[in-house]
Design an enzyme around this catalytic site. Sequence first.
Site, PDB file in Angstrom:
ATOM      1  N   GLU A 104       0.828  -1.201   0.000  1.00 21.04           N
ATOM      2  CA  GLU A 104       0.000   0.000   0.000  1.00 21.04           C
ATOM      3  C   GLU A 104       0.866   1.255   0.000  1.00 21.04           C
ATOM      4  OE1 GLU A 104      -2.878   0.398   3.085  1.00 21.04           O
ATOM      5  OE2 GLU A 104      -3.324  -1.745   3.210  1.00 21.04           O
ATOM      6  N   ASP A 133      -3.849   3.754  -0.657  1.00 17.76           N
ATOM      7  CA  ASP A 133      -4.465   3.944   0.658  1.00 17.76           C
ATOM      8  C   ASP A 133      -4.988   5.379   0.780  1.00 17.76           C
ATOM      9  OD1 ASP A 133      -5.262   3.290   3.195  1.00 17.76           O
ATOM     10  OD2 ASP A 133      -3.285   3.498   4.101  1.00 17.76           O
ATOM     11  N   GLU A 190     -12.465   2.021   4.399  1.00 18.68           N
ATOM     12  CA  GLU A 190     -11.762   2.049   5.683  1.00 18.68           C
ATOM     13  C   GLU A 190     -12.563   2.839   6.726  1.00 18.68           C
ATOM     14  OE1 GLU A 190      -7.147   2.206   5.050  1.00 18.68           O
ATOM     15  OE2 GLU A 190      -8.030   3.864   3.940  1.00 18.68           O
TER      16      GLU A 190
END
Length: 232
Positions: A104, A133, A190
């Site tokens: 990431e 990310d 997330e």
Amino acid sequence: MAFQPIVDLRDGSVFAFEALARGTKGEGAGTLFAQLSDDNLYAFDQQCRVKAIELSAHLGLMETGAKLSINFMPRAIYEPRACIQLTLETGRRCDVSSDRLIFEFTESEVADTDKLNAIVTLYRELGFLTAVDDFGAGHSGLSLLANMPPDILKLDMELVRGIDKSAGRGIMVKHLVAMARDMGIDLVCEGVETAGELAMLRDLGVELAQGYFLCRPAFEHLPHAGEVRWRP
């Protein structure tokens, strides 16, 4: 290291474990990052990779169906092929195959796109997956996806926070889900912290999610499916 699962909402399985840097007594990553400088950044990046692979292998990663996701800093890499050698050696030594590793990078860290493109191209040649990310928090945005599409897109938690109460966030995530699907990119949401957020994300077609509501990071432990607070 602590490990936080990315959960497949279709069946409740763990898609991947994200390795999160911690101090020896569990101190947060911020404590470690505060000690970083240009002089030790490369060594820190390399040590995090080695520790994540070694510890996850010791904890039984390869006996699960999950992948291991490792954060890396593009600016810590001076030459992609030379800098990946220790990672490859560690994977071979620990019997962790390349196709089980995700690397990431954060959208906001993209400063040298040519350098990043060289890194991503090499990683794919070696069988690794790549992920962006905190997508939506940086400046590169859609141009990054158009020019250098990753295998996985992780939406910034600010797009997820309170999505069940925000029509604007819902519209944006709905279309990002559709765009990712059309591009063949896996999308992860997330920062899921409430049942309402999770329910809305499922209604929008989100298949992969991560956050405290599902499972908190576990220090030196790989949480198994029974520890994840979600069942389809």
